[in-house]
Design a protein around this motif. Sequence first.
Motif, PDB file in Angstrom:
ATOM      1  N   ARG A  41       0.844  -1.207   0.000  1.00  0.00           N
ATOM      2  CA  ARG A  41       0.000   0.000   0.000  1.00  0.00           C
ATOM      3  C   ARG A  41       0.876   1.251   0.000  1.00  0.00           C
ATOM      4  N   LYS A  42       0.354   2.285  -0.630  1.00  0.00           N
ATOM      5  CA  LYS A  42       1.036   3.576  -0.650  1.00  0.00           C
ATOM      6  C   LYS A  42       0.996   4.183   0.745  1.00  0.00           C
ATOM      7  N   VAL A  43       2.014   4.973   1.067  1.00  0.00           N
ATOM      8  CA  VAL A  43       2.073   5.691   2.334  1.00  0.00           C
ATOM      9  C   VAL A  43       1.966   7.173   2.029  1.00  0.00           C
ATOM     10  N   ALA A  44       1.080   7.858   2.738  1.00  0.00           N
ATOM     11  CA  ALA A  44       0.901   9.303   2.572  1.00  0.00           C
ATOM     12  C   ALA A  44       1.126   9.989   3.917  1.00  0.00           C
ATOM     13  N   ASP A  45       1.664  11.206   3.871  1.00  0.00           N
ATOM     14  CA  ASP A  45       1.864  11.965   5.106  1.00  0.00           C
ATOM     15  C   ASP A  45       0.544  12.581   5.563  1.00  0.00           C
ATOM     16  N   ARG A  46       0.592  13.324   6.654  1.00  0.00           N
ATOM     17  CA  ARG A  46      -0.653  13.862   7.218  1.00  0.00           C
ATOM     18  C   ARG A  46      -1.368  14.852   6.302  1.00  0.00           C
ATOM     19  N   SER A  47      -0.641  15.398   5.310  1.00  0.00           N
ATOM     20  CA  SER A  47      -1.263  16.315   4.353  1.00  0.00           C
ATOM     21  C   SER A  47      -1.770  15.602   3.106  1.00  0.00           C
ATOM     22  N   GLY A  48      -1.574  14.288   3.057  1.00  0.00           N
ATOM     23  CA  GLY A  48      -2.039  13.515   1.916  1.00  0.00           C
ATOM     24  C   GLY A  48      -1.021  13.351   0.809  1.00  0.00           C
ATOM     25  N   ASN A  49       0.201  13.872   1.007  1.00  0.00           N
ATOM     26  CA  ASN A  49       1.257  13.740   0.001  1.00  0.00           C
ATOM     27  C   ASN A  49       1.818  12.325   0.021  1.00  0.00           C
ATOM     28  N   GLU A  50       1.902  11.701  -1.150  1.00  0.00           N
ATOM     29  CA  GLU A  50       2.420  10.342  -1.227  1.00  0.00           C
ATOM     30  C   GLU A  50       3.912  10.336  -0.919  1.00  0.00           C
ATOM     31  N   LEU A  51       4.318   9.416  -0.036  1.00  0.00           N
ATOM     32  CA  LEU A  51       5.717   9.318   0.382  1.00  0.00           C
ATOM     33  C   LEU A  51       6.425   8.100  -0.192  1.00  0.00           C
ATOM     34  N   GLY A  52       5.717   7.002  -0.315  1.00  0.00           N
ATOM     35  CA  GLY A  52       6.326   5.751  -0.748  1.00  0.00           C
ATOM     36  C   GLY A  52       5.341   4.623  -0.579  1.00  0.00           C
ATOM     37  N   LYS A  53       5.870   3.431  -0.230  1.00  0.00           N
ATOM     38  CA  LYS A  53       4.986   2.289  -0.034  1.00  0.00           C
ATOM     39  C   LYS A  53       5.500   1.414   1.103  1.00  0.00           C
ATOM     40  N   VAL A  54       4.595   0.630   1.679  1.00  0.00           N
ATOM     41  CA  VAL A  54       4.943  -0.318   2.727  1.00  0.00           C
ATOM     42  C   VAL A  54       5.513  -1.559   2.038  1.00  0.00           C
ATOM     43  N   SER A  55       6.752  -1.898   2.357  1.00  0.00           N
ATOM     44  CA  SER A  55       7.361  -3.066   1.720  1.00  0.00           C
ATOM     45  C   SER A  55       7.364  -4.292   2.620  1.00  0.00           C
ATOM     46  N   ASP A  56       7.285  -4.089   3.941  1.00  0.00           N
ATOM     47  CA  ASP A  56       7.247  -5.233   4.846  1.00  0.00           C
ATOM     48  C   ASP A  56       6.703  -4.804   6.195  1.00  0.00           C
ATOM     49  N   LEU A  57       6.377  -5.792   7.008  1.00  0.00           N
ATOM     50  CA  LEU A  57       5.868  -5.590   8.356  1.00  0.00           C
ATOM     51  C   LEU A  57       6.846  -6.240   9.318  1.00  0.00           C
ATOM     52  N   ILE A  58       7.168  -5.559  10.408  1.00  0.00           N
ATOM     53  CA  ILE A  58       8.044  -6.117  11.429  1.00  0.00           C
ATOM     54  C   ILE A  58       7.142  -6.510  12.596  1.00  0.00           C
ATOM     55  N   ILE A  59       7.195  -7.782  12.952  1.00  0.00           N
ATOM     56  CA  ILE A  59       6.220  -8.367  13.867  1.00  0.00           C
ATOM     57  C   ILE A  59       6.854  -8.765  15.191  1.00  0.00           C
ATOM     58  N   ASP A  60       6.155  -8.483  16.274  1.00  0.00           N
ATOM     59  CA  ASP A  60       6.491  -8.938  17.615  1.00  0.00           C
ATOM     60  C   ASP A  60       5.935 -10.362  17.702  1.00  0.00           C
TER      61      ASP A  60
END
Length: 151
Positions: A41-60
Amino acid sequence: MSPGAALSGASGSAWRLRNAASTDPSGWVPRPAADEDLRGRKVADRSGNELGKVSDLIIDEEQRKVRLLLMEYGGFLGIGDKKSYLPVDAVADVTEDQVRIDRTRDDVVDAPEYDPELVDQREYSDRVYSHYGYAPFWGTGCIPPRFPYQL
């Protein structure tokens, strides 16, 4: 990151972090529900500007919760991409194709440098959480994030 590395939490209990794509010796494979799997999924900052994407999840592993997102940003056509860990606490909203965080582009760019070998080191994780203004999940004063993503 070295899968299976154990660290001591504030309560003395061990905690382990690992990438969602890996398995542990017991055979447990983290498989987030499709509507909770943020990878791609795409990542957007608080103003809605696209920053990049989620490439992985780090899990406990112990709690079976996502603790950090690995985000890729910058570059062109996959060349020169940078990576950064982002505490799941920073997630403000999730839609079908986007994760909006409550931080700015500058916050992400100025985050501690990505190092997969250090994510399971307490000092490094402390720096990541501190940079974004959150108490680490193992410390006192931690407020559970709005999007806990239990696996």
